[in-house]
Design an enzyme around this catalytic site. Sequence first.
Site, PDB file in Angstrom:
ATOM      1  N   GLY A 172      31.976  51.078  35.279  1.00 21.83           N
ATOM      2  CA  GLY A 172      31.036  49.961  35.461  1.00 21.83           C
ATOM      3  C   GLY A 172      30.781  49.083  34.249  1.00 21.83           C
ATOM      4  CB  SER A 173      32.700  48.068  31.250  1.00 21.81           C
ATOM      5  OG  SER A 173      33.889  47.486  31.732  1.00 21.81           O
ATOM      6  CG  ASN A 208      38.822  42.316  43.050  1.00 16.27           C
ATOM      7  OD1 ASN A 208      38.098  43.215  42.592  1.00 16.27           O
ATOM      8  ND2 ASN A 208      40.140  42.386  43.000  1.00 16.27           N
ATOM      9  CG  HIS A 224      44.043  41.994  39.436  1.00 21.38           C
ATOM     10  ND1 HIS A 224      44.231  43.244  39.993  1.00 21.38           N
ATOM     11  CD2 HIS A 224      45.227  41.638  38.894  1.00 21.38           C
ATOM     12  CE1 HIS A 224      45.489  43.617  39.799  1.00 21.38           C
ATOM     13  NE2 HIS A 224      46.106  42.660  39.140  1.00 21.38           N
ATOM     14  CG  ASP A 274      43.319  36.771  50.825  1.00 24.89           C
ATOM     15  OD1 ASP A 274      43.510  37.940  50.389  1.00 24.89           O
ATOM     16  OD2 ASP A 274      44.140  35.846  50.667  1.00 24.89           O
TER      17      ASP A 274
HETATM   18  C1  GRF Z   1      38.560  46.468  35.525  1.00 23.56           C
HETATM   19  O1  GRF Z   1      39.695  46.450  34.698  1.00 23.56           O
HETATM   20  C2  GRF Z   1      38.732  45.520  36.675  1.00 23.56           C
HETATM   21  O2  GRF Z   1      39.496  44.401  36.360  1.00 23.56           O
HETATM   22  C3  GRF Z   1      39.441  46.375  37.695  1.00 23.56           C
HETATM   23  O3  GRF Z   1      38.880  47.650  37.551  1.00 23.56           O
HETATM   24  C4  GRF Z   1      38.373  47.802  36.234  1.00 23.56           C
HETATM   25  C5  GRF Z   1      36.935  48.184  36.362  1.00 23.56           C
HETATM   26  O4  GRF Z   1      36.369  48.502  35.118  1.00 23.56           O
HETATM   27  N1  GRF Z   1      39.312  45.814  39.017  1.00 23.56           N
HETATM   28  P1  GRF Z   1      34.808  48.735  34.992  1.00 23.56           P
HETATM   29  O5  GRF Z   1      34.433  49.853  35.964  1.00 23.56           O
HETATM   30  O6  GRF Z   1      34.105  47.453  35.337  1.00 23.56           O
HETATM   31  O7  GRF Z   1      34.579  49.136  33.568  1.00 23.56           O
END
Ligand code: GRF
Length: 216
Positions: free
Chosen positions: A14-15, A110, A112, A144
């Site tokens: 959850g960063s 989302n 990514h 989507d």
């Molecule tokens: C991040 O790299 C995000 O891009 C991907 O999953 C990871 C989640 O990291 N979808 P965090 O839990 O928010 O630290």
Amino acid sequence: MKKIKIGVLVSGRGSNLQAIIDNIGIGSLSAEIAVVISDQADAYSLERAKKHNISAVHVSAKGYKGKRDEYDVVLVKELQKHNVELVVLAGFMRIITPTLLNAFPNRVMNIHPALLPSFPGLHVQKAALEHGVRFSGCTVHFVDGGMDTGPIIIQAVVPILDNDTEDSLSARILKQEHTIYSRAIQLYAGGRLRIEGRRVLITGGKTASDEYLINP
Ligand code: GRF
């Protein structure tokens, strides 16, 4: 500006959630996290939410094997119960179904850790290094029905250095994630995003520049 109510779906550390909490805290994001939902009971994200007095809910996936739709019905109920306007996926490790997308049309985002449409899916920092691309980065997009295929809202570019490892690259990309996710949510909250086909137009913003990046 009105505070938009967001629901954050998580599975792990959850960063990104923390960055959103912090940006709300310093006033750079006019949002309220109405609920954080995790499919994992032990996700550290739930602790982060609780520390900030945010509703933290575990929706177990047990009993929903092969029944993704039914799981999403539970998610939708929980999100609606908290009057969520925008659903924010932040490291949520499940594929969501039309059940959720139809309940929140064009209202699921989302993040990514690659420059989509390159390197969708998992372990993408490693894939970018192995491929030898000069730049990677991160992408915030609307969700989507596909895997990392929705209309792109913001991307940040991160150069790949000769001595990069998967960890060092991931860390530099993550730093940018923490900035652009809140920025995308803020644009949405301000009513500044207009989806036209695959393109997301940002209204009321700066004019386009012709700057470019070259590495090295
Ligand atoms: C991040 O790299 C995000 O891009 C991907 O999953 C990871 C989640 O990291 N979808 P965090 O839990 O928010 O630290």
